[in-house]
Design a protein around this motif. Sequence first.
Motif, PDB file in Angstrom:
ATOM      1  N   SER A 114       0.842  -1.195   0.000  1.00  0.00           N
ATOM      2  CA  SER A 114       0.000   0.000   0.000  1.00  0.00           C
ATOM      3  C   SER A 114       0.876   1.244   0.000  1.00  0.00           C
ATOM      4  CB  SER A 114      -0.881   0.010   1.246  1.00  0.00           C
ATOM      5  OG  SER A 114      -0.083   0.270   2.401  1.00  0.00           O
ATOM      6  N   GLN A 130      -4.215   5.964  -2.036  1.00  0.00           N
ATOM      7  CA  GLN A 130      -3.746   4.580  -2.088  1.00  0.00           C
ATOM      8  C   GLN A 130      -2.946   4.297  -3.357  1.00  0.00           C
ATOM      9  OE1 GLN A 130      -2.514   2.129  -0.610  1.00  0.00           O
ATOM     10  NE2 GLN A 130      -4.372   1.409   0.433  1.00  0.00           N
ATOM     11  N   ASN A 141      -8.199   0.536   1.454  1.00  0.00           N
ATOM     12  CA  ASN A 141      -7.800   1.933   1.307  1.00  0.00           C
ATOM     13  C   ASN A 141      -7.172   2.501   2.574  1.00  0.00           C
ATOM     14  OD1 ASN A 141      -7.547   4.173  -0.364  1.00  0.00           O
ATOM     15  ND2 ASN A 141      -9.480   5.067   0.297  1.00  0.00           N
TER      16      ASN A 141
END
Length: 510
Positions: A114, A130, A141
């Motif tokens: 991420s 993201q 997210n």
Amino acid sequence: MNTRIQSNAIHKMKLGSFAILQVQRSISCLSRPRYRQAPLLASIASSRSPGLSRRSYTSISAADCQFGQPVYETHPHLLKAGEVTPGITAQEYADRRSKLAAKLPENGIAILASSDTKYRSGAVFYEFHQEPNFLYLTGFNEPEAVAVIQKVGSLGEYKFYLFLRPKDPSAELWDGARSGEQAALDVFNADESGNIHHLSTLLTPLISAASEVYTDMAKSSSFSEFFHREDRQLSLFQKLLKDSKLKPLKHLMNDLRVLKSEAEVANMRTAGKISGRAFTNAMRRQWTKEKDLGAFLDYEFKIGGCETAAYVPVIAGGQNALSIHYVRNDNVLQDGNIVLVDAGGEYGGYITDITRSWPVDGKFSDSQKDLYEAILQVQRTSIALCRETSNLTLDKIHTITQNGLKDALSQLGFDVSGDAMDVLFPHHVGHYIGLDVHDCPGFSRSVPLKSGHCVTIEPGVYVPNDERWPEHFRGTGIRIEDSICVLDDSPLVLTTEAVKEIVDIEALRD
């Protein structure tokens, strides 16, 4: 009846044949995490049945839980039943992972990280955005997470691991809710979850057993953040990656992402509709400052339904428009000048990209009208070529656009010899769009456009204020840009609500 969506059930179905029916979902968001120590990884994996997992916890309604992002049970005004993110269902995310798994070799894995929280100074952070490949496959997210897609058979069968921050009441008191390890299973349909703080231990057996490892994660400057400054662990892990058969993931992801699904196009159409209406509303008003116009658009994007602006806008009055990416937006707007505005909103993670140029006082001068109409005519022609049956690439459409502008400018009295077009039209006519403004970075613009490609078409002319050019055009910059979805035999203009005909623009002030 209580049910939950589980990827094991989904990705073993024939793709596209399993319709998700989501009713009131139950979840053990307050229960003990799936596992906390890496030695359990192998035993859990071997004990898992091929269908839905069976757990011995007490379920509560998901509506009573808190997550790190909206889910249908807590935010039914933002998501429909079955959606993980606005407009994109759990089924579609599962299909995406299956398509990636189908591209991996036997026993291959893909590892994605991420984004991290970025700080502008001290404890003051930027708005979180993201990492697009990670979001595309997971719908998750939050920062500080790693996803692994492990191919376990043929025909796109896979296991999905999601390692993320655990629930932490103390941290959540300050930073807001986290989804936690159990939600990774129950909401995001991971087959296994784990604590991101144990990442090196969790990933080691997966990498050791893999035939090939596809990742761009090792190149990330923030890679060490996942190891919390444990230099020995980081060194050992990087050695393990080096010793494995390491392959870049970027090209596989570009191939998946560049052709948009119906749901993705619908999200981009929503973003285009909201943003286009905001542009048209802005043209109705008299503006005296660039920053005021920019603030109005940002407000209109968000109040209209977009989550945020897609990028830092260009609000360029007069000669400021000669700078392609002018973003200071701090000058005054003067009657008699053109203001060039490049902006757009984001919906469900998907962006729109619009540029409009209009007279500050609402009426084009004769010279402004001539130059604007010439650019608009070329844009119309180039947009019409955005169909699969044209068998053209973005590069070829660029050449056609440049030649069209050259002919039009010549008729307006420009000397277009030598490097004139490189000066007057210095950028490409378009780029791919999607989760990114410049989507699928590195994907070639020499590939013939296919149905599902989404691109921009943005011819522009920027006339320097010097004696080489006709006097009445000097210091003027005009660009007209729309977001387009390529279809089989016609283009779909995603941003049609932003008016661009001269008669329509001038009528807005009548």
